[in-house]
Structures are given as structure tokens and as C-alpha cells.
Design an enzyme around this catalytic site. Sequence first.
Site, PDB file in Angstrom:
ATOM      1  N   TYR A 150     -17.131  17.829 -14.297  1.00 21.72           N
ATOM      2  CA  TYR A 150     -17.402  16.409 -14.194  1.00 21.72           C
ATOM      3  C   TYR A 150     -18.366  16.163 -13.028  1.00 21.72           C
ATOM      4  O   TYR A 150     -18.158  16.674 -11.925  1.00 21.72           O
ATOM      5  CB  TYR A 150     -16.081  15.663 -13.980  1.00 21.72           C
ATOM      6  CG  TYR A 150     -16.278  14.191 -13.813  1.00 21.72           C
ATOM      7  CD1 TYR A 150     -16.744  13.421 -14.867  1.00 21.72           C
ATOM      8  CD2 TYR A 150     -16.033  13.574 -12.600  1.00 21.72           C
ATOM      9  CE1 TYR A 150     -16.950  12.062 -14.708  1.00 21.72           C
ATOM     10  CE2 TYR A 150     -16.238  12.220 -12.436  1.00 21.72           C
ATOM     11  CZ  TYR A 150     -16.700  11.474 -13.493  1.00 21.72           C
ATOM     12  OH  TYR A 150     -16.913  10.136 -13.336  1.00 21.72           O
ATOM     13  N   ARG A 160       0.832  -1.214   0.000  1.00 22.90           N
ATOM     14  CA  ARG A 160       0.000   0.000   0.000  1.00 22.90           C
ATOM     15  C   ARG A 160       0.862   1.258   0.000  1.00 22.90           C
ATOM     16  O   ARG A 160       0.373   2.357  -0.216  1.00 22.90           O
ATOM     17  CB  ARG A 160      -0.964  -0.021   1.194  1.00 22.90           C
ATOM     18  CG  ARG A 160      -1.958   1.115   1.177  1.00 22.90           C
ATOM     19  CD  ARG A 160      -3.257   0.892   1.983  1.00 22.90           C
ATOM     20  NE  ARG A 160      -3.151  -0.011   3.097  1.00 22.90           N
ATOM     21  CZ  ARG A 160      -2.676   0.316   4.316  1.00 22.90           C
ATOM     22  NH1 ARG A 160      -2.246   1.530   4.547  1.00 22.90           N
ATOM     23  NH2 ARG A 160      -2.640  -0.595   5.265  1.00 22.90           N
ATOM     24  N   LYS A 162      -9.111   7.689 -19.091  1.00 25.58           N
ATOM     25  CA  LYS A 162      -9.496   8.283 -20.380  1.00 25.58           C
ATOM     26  C   LYS A 162      -8.314   8.256 -21.358  1.00 25.58           C
ATOM     27  O   LYS A 162      -7.877   7.184 -21.738  1.00 25.58           O
ATOM     28  CB  LYS A 162     -10.049   9.686 -20.133  1.00 25.58           C
ATOM     29  CG  LYS A 162     -11.034   9.775 -18.957  1.00 25.58           C
ATOM     30  CD  LYS A 162     -12.359   9.079 -19.220  1.00 25.58           C
ATOM     31  CE  LYS A 162     -13.218   8.933 -17.971  1.00 25.58           C
ATOM     32  NZ  LYS A 162     -13.515  10.148 -17.237  1.00 25.58           N
ATOM     33  N   ASP A 194      -8.132  19.890 -13.326  1.00 26.40           N
ATOM     34  CA  ASP A 194      -8.413  18.579 -13.913  1.00 26.40           C
ATOM     35  C   ASP A 194      -8.047  18.669 -15.392  1.00 26.40           C
ATOM     36  O   ASP A 194      -8.729  19.329 -16.174  1.00 26.40           O
ATOM     37  CB  ASP A 194      -9.897  18.241 -13.716  1.00 26.40           C
ATOM     38  CG  ASP A 194     -10.247  16.831 -14.207  1.00 26.40           C
ATOM     39  OD1 ASP A 194      -9.569  16.329 -15.120  1.00 26.40           O
ATOM     40  OD2 ASP A 194     -11.217  16.252 -13.675  1.00 26.40           O
TER      41      ASP A 194
HETATM   42  C1  LIG Z   1     -13.930  10.462 -15.930  1.00 26.76           C
HETATM   43  C2  LIG Z   1     -13.514  11.759 -15.352  1.00 26.76           C
HETATM   44  C3  LIG Z   1     -13.165  11.859 -13.993  1.00 26.76           C
HETATM   45  C4  LIG Z   1     -13.284  10.689 -13.037  1.00 26.76           C
HETATM   46  O1  LIG Z   1     -12.318   9.726 -13.263  1.00 26.76           O
HETATM   47  P1  LIG Z   1     -12.536   8.148 -12.952  1.00 26.76           P
HETATM   48  O2  LIG Z   1     -11.285   7.546 -13.471  1.00 26.76           O
HETATM   49  O3  LIG Z   1     -13.790   7.721 -13.658  1.00 26.76           O
HETATM   50  O4  LIG Z   1     -12.672   8.019 -11.472  1.00 26.76           O
HETATM   51  C5  LIG Z   1     -12.728  13.080 -13.536  1.00 26.76           C
HETATM   52  N1  LIG Z   1     -12.654  14.163 -14.346  1.00 26.76           N
HETATM   53  C6  LIG Z   1     -12.974  14.097 -15.656  1.00 26.76           C
HETATM   54  C7  LIG Z   1     -12.866  15.314 -16.498  1.00 26.76           C
HETATM   55  C8  LIG Z   1     -13.423  12.903 -16.198  1.00 26.76           C
HETATM   56  O5  LIG Z   1     -13.771  12.853 -17.494  1.00 26.76           O
END
Ligand SMILES: *Cc1c(COP(=O)(O)O)cnc(C)c1O
Length: 360
Positions: free
Chosen positions: A102, A51, A198, A173
Site C-alpha cells: 500500500y 480520548r 475497506k 496488513d
Molecule cells: C486503504 C489501505 C490502507 C490505509 O487505510 P486507510 O483507512 O485509508 O487509512 C492500508 N493498507 C491497505 C492494504 C489498504 O488497502
Amino acid sequence: MHDANTTEPALHPDTIAITAGRPPHGPDAPMNVPVHLTSTYGAGGALEYGRYGNPSWTAFEDTLGALEGGRCVAFASGIAAIAAVLDLVEPGGTVVAPRHSYTGTFGQLEELESKGRIRAVFVDITDTAAVTDACADGAMLWFESPTNPALEIADIPAITRGAHEHGALVAVDNTFATPLLQRPLEHGADLVVHSATKYISGHSDVVMGAAIAASDDLAAALVHHRSLFGAIPGPLEVFLALRGLRTLPVRLERAQANAQELVRRLTGHPALDEVRYPGFGAIVSIVVRGGAEPADALIERTSLWVHATSLGGVESTFERRRRWPAEAPTIPEGLVRLSVGLEHVDDVHHDLASALDSLR
Ligand SMILES: *Cc1c(COP(=O)(O)O)cnc(C)c1O
């Protein structure tokens, strides 16, 4: 195990994506850091327990950290990385965030506020003066640019400067833009977050996240959070995410070219009220004339486009965002978010255009 010189300034990002996070070259040296499937390590070293660290994590972190220009910490998901970053806010602190973002981030902010943990203030992220004013007692400015799914663009250097004048931390983000199109740390941001699910992994086969910090202190706080609360990525997931990251430059180049061509061909289509595209990246939002019903019909009448949430994979996917009750009510009912993939642009265009033509 990993190369500490991954921030070599002379290399282009395309090269860094290929060369960072590799074992040192040498006779019989493996090309890749292997998947380290172990829960524990011999006592007395730097890792100690599964961990706290894993060499497979480090390879990924060195690579993404070098691309963003900071210290990367991998997490179990994008949303876990977001939770760790928001946990840096002192109790009762104010978080300024875009009204369009998001849905999971929005959900976390609402949850934390309802528990009295933070105060959340939602702003129009394109309004630089309003964003700066909202940071007056701000502990953290949090934003996406482009926003999901409205595709609004923030003036990153200006709002970062404004937030810093008020002593707020700035977290971005960067999932939509990726470090190839935008590096917020270079504009003064303190933290960057990714859903590695993504574009970074890019093949719709991994859920993973990462946070990149501008300073060692912030990175240490994120590692502390990960070790203590346990949102660690699996060694196999992190291996796959790094494998995906190696080809991000070529994937993104193709996806972006496809998106730009699709925007050119779709703009002005009589079945559409709007084609939203910020000019870069591979996410396009189209607003179908007539709202939810024709938008849902469009989705049903295509065959190549995959109806699915998420984005950033090699395949073209789309969804009507307002099908999610948590999506902001200011997003049009007929807005369909396209994640443009790597297929031949004529094929994805033909599939979509035929379905659009059938709506009239
Ligand atoms: C999908 C997404 C998230 C969340 O990420 P996960 O890997 O699904 O937990 C956060 N910010 C954006 C812009 C996203 O498209």
C-alpha cells in the site's frame, strides 16, 4: 457492557461476526451497543475521557478481536493504525517490508527513514529465503499478503518463523484477505492491521482502522499510543464499521464468487496481457495490453464500474494504479485493480467485457 467470552472456540467466524460485541441479552436490552456521543465520563471510572475509551469502540474491538484471535485496538484510519504499529520499532531499528505494498505504508516507511527514525529494507515478499535473511538485524517484519496491487502471496508461517528466529516482531496488513480468509495471528504473527475503511465496514461510508495484537503487552502499547497521539475513531464511524462487520461473511462470499467467475470469464481475453488473482478474495488485477492509454479508455467506456480509489465496498470499483505517482514503478502502466462488488456477476462482466471488446 461487553461480553468477555467473545473468543468462544466452538463458534464459526460467521457466527462470531454476528454475536460478538453485543450487550448481554435481557428484557429491554438493546440489540446493539449504542453510539456513545460523549467527550467525557463521570470521574472515578475506567474510561474518564473520550480520548481514552468509548463503549462503542469496545463493541467493535471485541468483535474484530474475536475474529482475528487477538486484542483489537480501533484507530481513526488504517494508516493511523499502521503508524502506531511502526512506532513500536525502537529508534534506529530495521523494518523489512515488501517492495509492493500500500502506497501509504511505503510513504510512512520512507518518511521515517528520511528522518533517521528507522531503517527500511524492501524485499520480494514471495522470496522466503530473502525475506528471512533481510530480518537478520530486523526489528520488525511488516508485510501484506496478497500485496496491493500486485497480488503476490507470502508464505506467512515460513517468513514469520524466519523473522522470529532473528527476534523481529511480525506485523501483517490483513486488509485484502480479512480474518475470514486468513488469520495471521494463528500463524504466529504478533500484530495484524486493517484498513476498516475497506471490507470490514464494506459500504464506502467510513474511514477507520484497527490493529490486533497477539499479546496484552502489545495491545497496551497500542492503546498508549492512541491515547497519547490521539488517532481515535469517531463513535459514529465505529458504530457503522461494526454494523458493516456483521455482514462481512455474506458480503465476502458473494464478492469472492463474483471475482472468481469474472476471472474465469476474462482470462485469455485478447485485450489483456494478464489476469492476476491469488485464488481467494475479491480483488483482481488485470493488465490491459498496450499500457496506460487503452487502460484509461477501458475505464472511460464502462458505466457500472465506478472509477474510484479504495476497495471493499458493495459496489464494483476500479482504477489504474499507476495514475498515482507514488505507486511502485514496477507495477505495469496498464494494471487496473478491480474491487469486485456484490452486483449480479452478469452485469459487471457485461459492462467490463463490452469495454474490453471495444479496445481491439
Ligand atoms: C486503504 C489501505 C490502507 C490505509 O487505510 P486507510 O483507512 O485509508 O487509512 C492500508 N493498507 C491497505 C492494504 C489498504 O488497502
